[in-house]
Design an enzyme around this catalytic site. Structure first.
Site, PDB file in Angstrom:
ATOM      1  N   THR A 181      58.951 -58.570  37.243  1.00 22.55           N
ATOM      2  CA  THR A 181      57.665 -58.933  37.260  1.00 22.55           C
ATOM      3  C   THR A 181      57.084 -59.630  36.143  1.00 22.55           C
ATOM      4  O   THR A 181      57.712 -59.685  35.097  1.00 22.55           O
ATOM      5  CB  THR A 181      56.551 -57.667  37.266  1.00 22.55           C
ATOM      6  OG1 THR A 181      56.589 -57.288  36.002  1.00 22.55           O
ATOM      7  CG2 THR A 181      57.302 -56.610  38.161  1.00 22.55           C
ATOM      8  N   ASP A 182      56.057 -60.497  36.281  1.00 27.05           N
ATOM      9  CA  ASP A 182      55.206 -61.208  35.212  1.00 27.05           C
ATOM     10  C   ASP A 182      54.585 -60.032  34.231  1.00 27.05           C
ATOM     11  O   ASP A 182      54.628 -58.820  34.900  1.00 27.05           O
ATOM     12  CB  ASP A 182      54.061 -62.086  35.694  1.00 27.05           C
ATOM     13  CG  ASP A 182      54.103 -63.401  34.957  1.00 27.05           C
ATOM     14  OD1 ASP A 182      54.177 -63.245  33.615  1.00 27.05           O
ATOM     15  OD2 ASP A 182      53.723 -64.362  35.350  1.00 27.05           O
ATOM     16  N   TRP A 183      54.312 -60.698  33.237  1.00 31.06           N
ATOM     17  CA  TRP A 183      53.619 -59.591  32.082  1.00 31.06           C
ATOM     18  C   TRP A 183      52.429 -58.905  32.464  1.00 31.06           C
ATOM     19  O   TRP A 183      51.426 -59.511  33.037  1.00 31.06           O
ATOM     20  CB  TRP A 183      53.482 -60.395  30.975  1.00 31.06           C
ATOM     21  CG  TRP A 183      54.778 -60.319  30.088  1.00 31.06           C
ATOM     22  CD1 TRP A 183      55.229 -60.187  28.596  1.00 31.06           C
ATOM     23  CD2 TRP A 183      56.286 -60.461  30.378  1.00 31.06           C
ATOM     24  NE1 TRP A 183      56.256 -60.080  28.219  1.00 31.06           N
ATOM     25  CE2 TRP A 183      57.171 -60.239  29.382  1.00 31.06           C
ATOM     26  CE3 TRP A 183      56.741 -60.425  31.761  1.00 31.06           C
ATOM     27  CZ2 TRP A 183      58.625 -60.185  29.324  1.00 31.06           C
ATOM     28  CZ3 TRP A 183      58.430 -61.008  31.675  1.00 31.06           C
ATOM     29  CH2 TRP A 183      59.099 -60.693  30.546  1.00 31.06           C
TER      30      TRP A 183
END
Length: 619
Positions: free
Chosen positions: A325-327
């Site tokens: 996932t993105d942050w």
């Protein structure tokens, strides 16, 4: 203290990572990665398995200091690695390549204190160009400096993309960076979008080809001890942002497809999967009013979207690697006194533990920018998450570590760093690419500049001019003026990273246009613009005798291009709109869609031939 290599009864050298005096299958360098990963998984505690599912931010401190807390939270490196069994970290700035190598070696020694000695995978956002945004991209620092990816596309030479990939791979591996949170293969379809410079193009075929070349150059034919594992992003394509806003922030959460062009944005990801990308990162955005094969897509952030991850990415596209996932999708933060809300778009109403549960259900394997292992353990204890589900993701993550050779040797040669990172040959290649990517859009005959051309400069360091042209301090004495500008943006500072994320109008301020107009009334103007985004150059087009754009070029590289010392060969990888009205009337999901653009995709001129041969790279 680094654990010494052991030798078994058959004379096989191995690292006794669990300290039991036996070469267990996961420690056996003769076995394949899948077998070793499976053996280790069966030995791990549930806490160790859960720790594998997080990839969080780590600040590079003093080598060997494992007990100083990060500016972003109370955890120390020891807390993360030994306490929480987290062993994937995204690295930001560091003082030098030599410092990074020493620090990473000390961190790998710390990892040996964990029960099974699982080595650390250090990851990086792009860091070979000019842009600097601590949450997205880093300026080059110790590494060789190249044009941003859009500049590589402007040159249009696949061999050069492969050369850059090999350079980046060599420099990353030398300091212990073994995972790349790139390539970014979004289409630059909305001219306002803040992140287009780190993409390749508005053209899906070009983006697909160059993204694949970068993956192949960083990873090799398969992952090995000399590879950098890639994460292609931002699935299913990040360019179609509503109003061009960035989804790091609440006002930019939506992607829209009024042109019905979702499939074109997906094309580079098909190519990345075919190229063998190790991981794929879904974007923060949620899609508004999107139908795929008659299915209404749930309006939640892409990483939360089960249809997009489990059905489209896994089943339809056949991706079997890691979904990272993105942050910061789960936890709200405050950083340096500014709010930084979780990018839980469409699920803002869910609790943190419910967000984690939904991410697992959607198909995520690893959580970026988070360290909430306690929430995963709570889900397991309650029966809302199965150990089988955790094992499936942990096994994928472990296998990548084994393929990268980290279990056999995670250490780097600190003495070799200085001869590899930022070497003269790498810097020279990057400098040449900067100059070649310069794109000449207009030239009435003032280019190429000659050694006897008297030049007055604004926005250029006079120290790099030397004898390529004749520098004058007073414009009254000049034959031409050379002016460098950067595409403007609307300053914002409501959220952390907001000020560094350049968004909003592409119109240059009236006072800047007036300044160039006044200068053009006195002498011919050569205008160069750094295209962070697709700026509106219309006011300058009639004022300047020559217009060039760059995608990351030092003053020295620009002068090499303008004098023909290194002939510029750039062609626009995006179109340049004529007006903001044209941008606002275009479809954000359709590349090159503005009415009557000032310069169309592919525009660019060649300079008349020159006998100049010597490049003056600033060192």
């Amino acid at each position: 203290m680094r654990r010494p290599t052991s030798t078994n009864d058959d004379g096989v050298q191995y690292r006794d990572l669990n300290g039991n005096g036996v070469m267990d299958p996961y420690e056996d360098p003769r076995l394949d990665s899948a077998s070793r990963a499976k053996d280790l998984l069966e030995r791990l505690s549930i806490e160790e398995k859960v720790g594998l599912l997080f990839n969080t931010v780590m600040v590079v401190g003093e080598p060997g200091d494992h007990d100083t807390a990060s500016p972003f939270g109370p955890e120390t490196p020891r807390d993360f690695v030994v306490g929480q069994s987290i062993n994937h970290f995204n690295i930001g700035r560091f003082p030098s390549a030599e410092h990074m190598a020493r620090w990473q070696n000390c961190m790998q020694e710390l990892a040996e204190l964990a029960p099974h000695g699982i080595p650390i995978t250090f990851a990086t956002d792009p860091r070979h160009g000019f842009a600097q945004n601590d949450g997205m991209v880093f300026a080059t620092g110790s590494f060789s400096q190249w044009p941003e990816p859009m500049g590589l596309a402007a040159i249009g030479d696949p061999a050069l993309v492969s050369e850059f990939a090999e350079t980046a791979r060599s420099e990353y591996v030398a300091v212990g960076l073994r995972a790349a949170i790139h390539p970014q293969i979004d289409l630059a379809s909305d001219p306002r979008w803040a992140r287009q410079l780190q993409s390749f193009s508005s053209n899906s075929a070009v983006t697909s080809e160059y993204g694949s070349l970068l993956i192949e150059g960083l990873q090799g034919q398969k992952l090995s001890s000399t590879s950098v594992a890639c994460t292609a992003k931002h699935f299913p394509g990040g360019g179609a942002q509503e109003d061009g806003e960035d989804p790091h922030f609440p006002q930019g959460k939506a992607q829209v497809y009024p042109g019905g062009n979702f499939e074109e944005h997906l094309a580079p990801f098909r190519a990345a999967i075919a190229a063998g990308t190790s991981a794929i990162m879904p974007y923060y955005s949620l899609a508004k009013d999107l139908l795929i094969d008659g299915v209404a897509v749930e309006e939640v952030g892409f990483a939360y979207n089960k249809y997009l991850i489990s059905t489209l990415l896994r089943e339809d596209l056949g991706f079997t690697g890691v979904v990272l996932t993105d942050w910061q999708l789960v936890t709200d933060l405050e950083v340096f006194g500014l709010p930084f809300p979780a990018k839980a778009w469409g699920v803002e109403h869910l609790s943190r533990i419910e967000r984690v549960e939904k991410l697992f259900d959607a198909g995520a394997d690893q959580f970026g920018g988070e360290s909430c292992t306690d929430l995963v353990l709570e889900l397991l204890a309650s029966g809302r998450l199965s150990q089988k589900r955790v094992d499936a993701s942990a096994l994928k993550v472990l296998q990548v570590k084994f393929e990268l050779g980290l279990f056999d040797n995670p250490y780097v040669d600190e003495n070799a760093v200085a001869t590899i990172v930022g070497s003269e040959s790498f810097r020279a290649a990057g400098h040449r690419a900067q100059a070649e990517a310069v794109t000449v859009l207009k030239n009435t005959g003032v280019l190429p500049l000659r050694a006897d051309t008297r030049v007055y400069v604004e926005g250029v360091n006079p120290e790099v001019v030397d004898d390529r042209v004749t520098l004058v301090d007073d414009k009254k004495d000049a034959d031409v003026a050379l002016v460098r500008l950067t595409v403007p943006y609307e300053p914002r500072n409501e959220y952390f990273l907001d000020a560094m994320t350049h968004q909003g109008s592409l119109d240059f301020p009236d006072e800047e246009v007036a300044r160039v107009r006044a200068l053009a009334a006195e002498l011919p103007v050569i205008l160069d613009v750094y295209l962070e985004r697709a700026g509106i150059l219309t006011p300058f087009d009639e004022l300047a005798e020559a217009v060039t754009v760059n995608f990351g070029a030092s003053d020295a590289a620009l002068l090499d291009a303008l004098t023909g010392t290194i002939p510029p060969r750039g062609r626009l990888p995006i179109e340049l709109p004529r007006s903001m009205a044209a941008v606002e009337a275009s479809h954000p999901d359709v590349p090159n869609d503005t009415k009557d653009p000032l310069y169309r995709y592919g525009a660019g001129l060649s300079l008349p031939s020159t006998s100049r041969r010597e490049s003056r790279m600033l060192t």
